[in-house]
Enzyme design. Structure first.
Site, short mmCIF file in Angstrom:
data_model
loop_
_atom_site.label_atom_id
_atom_site.label_comp_id
_atom_site.label_asym_id
_atom_site.label_seq_id
_atom_site.Cartn_x
_atom_site.Cartn_y
_atom_site.Cartn_z
N LYS A 177 64.02 22.75 55.92
CA LYS A 177 65.39 22.96 55.95
C LYS A 177 65.94 23.84 56.34
CE LYS A 177 69.84 21.31 53.89
NZ LYS A 177 70.66 20.68 53.41
N GLU A 183 56.30 28.89 49.61
CA GLU A 183 55.82 28.33 50.25
C GLU A 183 54.81 27.71 51.71
OE1 GLU A 183 57.51 27.47 47.62
OE2 GLU A 183 57.16 27.15 46.17
N GLY A 238 67.48 17.93 50.65
CA GLY A 238 66.16 18.20 51.48
C GLY A 238 65.32 16.79 50.98
N ARG A 239 66.10 15.91 49.29
CA ARG A 239 65.62 15.06 49.04
C ARG A 239 65.76 13.88 49.17
NH1 ARG A 239 68.65 18.01 45.37
NH2 ARG A 239 70.34 17.50 44.33
N GLU A 324 65.73 16.29 40.62
CA GLU A 324 66.66 17.26 41.06
C GLU A 324 68.05 17.55 41.44
OE1 GLU A 324 65.91 18.92 45.24
OE2 GLU A 324 64.49 20.42 43.94
N HIS A 355 45.24 0.28 32.36
CA HIS A 355 44.23 1.12 31.56
C HIS A 355 43.59 2.73 30.93
CE1 HIS A 355 42.40 -2.58 32.80
NE2 HIS A 355 42.87 -3.01 33.57
N LYS A 483 62.77 31.57 42.24
CA LYS A 483 62.17 31.77 43.37
C LYS A 483 62.59 33.97 43.36
CE LYS A 483 63.31 27.93 46.04
NZ LYS A 483 64.80 27.42 46.64
O1 F6P Z 1 63.29 24.49 45.89
C1 F6P Z 1 63.98 23.53 46.04
C2 F6P Z 1 64.16 22.99 47.51
O2 F6P Z 1 65.37 23.59 47.95
C3 F6P Z 1 64.08 21.02 47.57
O3 F6P Z 1 65.56 20.78 47.22
C4 F6P Z 1 64.26 21.41 48.66
O4 F6P Z 1 63.37 19.83 49.18
C5 F6P Z 1 62.63 22.18 49.31
O5 F6P Z 1 63.00 23.41 47.98
C6 F6P Z 1 62.37 22.39 50.74
O6 F6P Z 1 63.21 23.38 51.27
P1 F6P Z 1 63.27 23.39 52.35
O7 F6P Z 1 62.97 22.10 52.92
O8 F6P Z 1 64.00 24.78 52.42
O9 F6P Z 1 62.00 24.03 52.81
#
Ligand code: F6P
Length: 519
Positions: A177, A183, A238-239, A324, A355, A483
């Site tokens: 987003k 990452e 995002g979620r 979150e 189990h 972050k």
């Molecule tokens: O760090 C949390 C977050 O902002 C989430 O809310 C989000 O889903 C995820 O990182 C990934 O964010 P993006 O889609 O902006 O890479």
């Protein structure tokens, strides 16, 4: 209440799902008190506000409109006075065309071969929902296409994928987003560098890279061709984004029709949530039960046990969706919440958990409410396996609810000829107290519609709980500090001239890391 009557009254059917909550510690009176709590929190008004595109995410001054993404009606949805539905429909059409292009083999890699591997580079909401939905749709996967996910900044994650894909036939989706998540950025850059090393001409990168983002500038700067960037809007959290183009992997790996069926299932749940009276409203009841145990019984966690292997990823998606959203310590007015908010969400697939950790559910000292999710008909039937699976799901529900009394155990031990001393020692250890809260969430089979409804059900449950707790379920400021610190420490690991921290433990580890890397 008589048993059959209780079972009838404490069952709700909606959008192809059936919730049986008759095995909960609730009476007509406690349920009515809980419903009163919801009304006091002006839930109906808040629900309208969310569905109508009001700025309910007040800290970030945004709407939270994931429901518009799956609005299958002709109703307009207004944000700041303008209808967002045309842009949503336009993006869906672009997704449909892109899928058609890939599926027909017209979309080729730089050597003219059709696409065989699709790699989603994304994390958090740009991964978990997509993976959950796509795994849930396993029987609908296309032949000849393989899905891969690169999530973690750990190089092992990307390396494992690069080992099994073919650079000539791979399409990368950079799903972010913000297009600034560390990452995803680092993995996308490394993937692009690898593709160039493997012989992809720079001018052909549009054949191998597409992006989904709200940040078109950053995606363009990265080198994604404008026609390959699918949009996302700031009012999609995002979620909650699997329903948007972030979910592109889903129709690519199945078909656009399957994706539409998924959206339709979610829409049916949205309609139920919107229209059903609170006492008959599945997400509302699930939310109230959660509040009952968190705030009146001190439960710290909530287990989601999916009796469907294809739903293995669902608890992880719920962890983000719930924790979150509702892992908040102050109210929307900035006042400390003096009550417990979101619980720890955990779980896994049945029967595997039986189990492993079910022992703690049955005999541990903690009260852990449980959701058991089970389809009645398997999408991949083999012999009598589904009968066993269903039998075990019901068995767990029975064992949790009713347990096995000490008296029964004592009788059994006596019948086996155990001494009195032995009976006194063993009986308490073998007793299963029962009275553990358990919901059964049953569907006929895990169709795209049922899966869509299931995910939407939990989204609304989380929303209702946030309303009652008075918190903002749509921001996530708690993740920001890590972050910022991560960026600072990354610099310190690489540059020994940078000032050391006041924390000697941190300094120690930075120095040890530098030594091992000869810096
Ligand atoms: O760090 C949390 C977050 O902002 C989430 O809310 C989000 O889903 C995820 O990182 C990934 O964010 P993006 O889609 O902006 O890479």
């Amino acid at each position: 209440m008589e048993q059959p009557e209780r079972c009838r009254q404490l069952t709700i059917e909606a959008a192809g799902l059936c919730l049986d909550y008759s095995h909960h510690r609730v009476t007509a009176e406690s349920l009515s008190d809980l419903l009163e709590l919801a009304r006091e929190a002006r839930l109906e008004e808040r629900r309208e506000a969310m569905l109508n595109g009001s700025t309910i995410n007040t800290s970030e001054q945004r709407a939270a409109l994931h429901t518009a993404l799956r609005n299958r009606s002709q109703r307009p949805v207004l944000v700041d006075g303008s209808d967002v539905m045309p842009a949503i429909r336009d993006t869906l059409e672009r997704m449909r065309a892109l899928c058609q292009h890939v599926h027909s083999g017209e979309w080729t890699g730089h050597t003219g071969k059709p696409i065989k591997h699709i790699v989603n580079i994304g994390i958090g909401g740009s991964f978990l929902g997509v993976k959950t939905a796509l795994d849930g749709l396993r029987p609908f996967h296309r032949e000849g296409l393989t899905a891969h996910y690169v999530v973690n900044v750990d190089p092992a994650d990307l390396a494992a994928t690069l080992k099994v894909i073919d650079p000539e036939t791979t399409l990368f989706i950079v799903a972010s987003k913000s297009f600034s998540t560390l990452e995803t950025r680092v993995n996308a850059e490394a993937a692009k560098a690898w593709m160039l090393e493997q012989g992809m001409p720079a001018q052909d990168s549009h054949r191998h890279f597409i992006a989904v983002s709200n940040n078109i500038n950053k995606a363009t700067q990265f080198g994604i061709a404008p026609d390959n960037i699918l949009p996302l809007w700031d009012w999609v959290g995002g979620r909650y984004s699997l329903w948007s183009a972030i979910g592109l992997m889903i129709p690519l790996m199945t078909s656009f029709t399957v994706f539409e069926r998924l959206l339709h299932g979610a829409y049916s749940m949205d309609e139920h949530f919107r229209i059903a009276p609170l006492e008959q409203n599945m997400p509302v009841i699930m939310a109230l039960l959660g509040i009952w145990y968190s705030n009146y019984f001190g439960a710290q966690s909530h287990a989601v046990l999916t009796y469907a292997s294809d739903l293995e990823a669902f608890p992880a998606h719920l962890q983000q969706m719930d924790m979150e959203s509702n892992g908040k310590r102050v109210t929307t007015e900035g006042q400390p919440a003096s009550w417990q908010t979101g619980p720890v969400i955990w779980g896994g697939v049945g029967t595997n958990g039986q189990h492993a950790y079910h022992q703690l559910l049955h005999q541990g000292t903690r009260l852990i409410p449980v959701d058991i999710i089970i389809p009645m008909v398997s999408q991949s039937p083999i012999g009598e396996q589904q009968d066993w699976l269903f039998a075990h799901a019901l068995a767990q529900s029975q064992a949790l609810a009713f347990g096995c009394s000490e008296e029964t155990i004592r009788d059994e031990l006596a019948k086996e000829g155990a001494s009195q001393e032995m009976i006194d020692t063993l009986a308490p250890q073998k007793t299963i107290p029962g009275n553990k809260p358990v919901s059964l969430l049953v569907m006929e089979s895990l169709t795209p519609e049922a899966l869509g409804a299931l995910i939407a059900l939990y989204e609304h449950k989380v929303f209702v709980q946030g309303v009652i707790w008075g918190i903002n379920s749509f921001d996530q400021f708690g993740v920001e500090l890590g972050k910022v610190l991560g960026d600072q420490i990354f610099e310190q690991l690489n540059d020994s001239t940078l000032c050391a921290s006041e924390d000697s433990a941190l300094n120690q580890w930075i120095q040890r890391y530098r030594r091992i890397h000869n810096r």
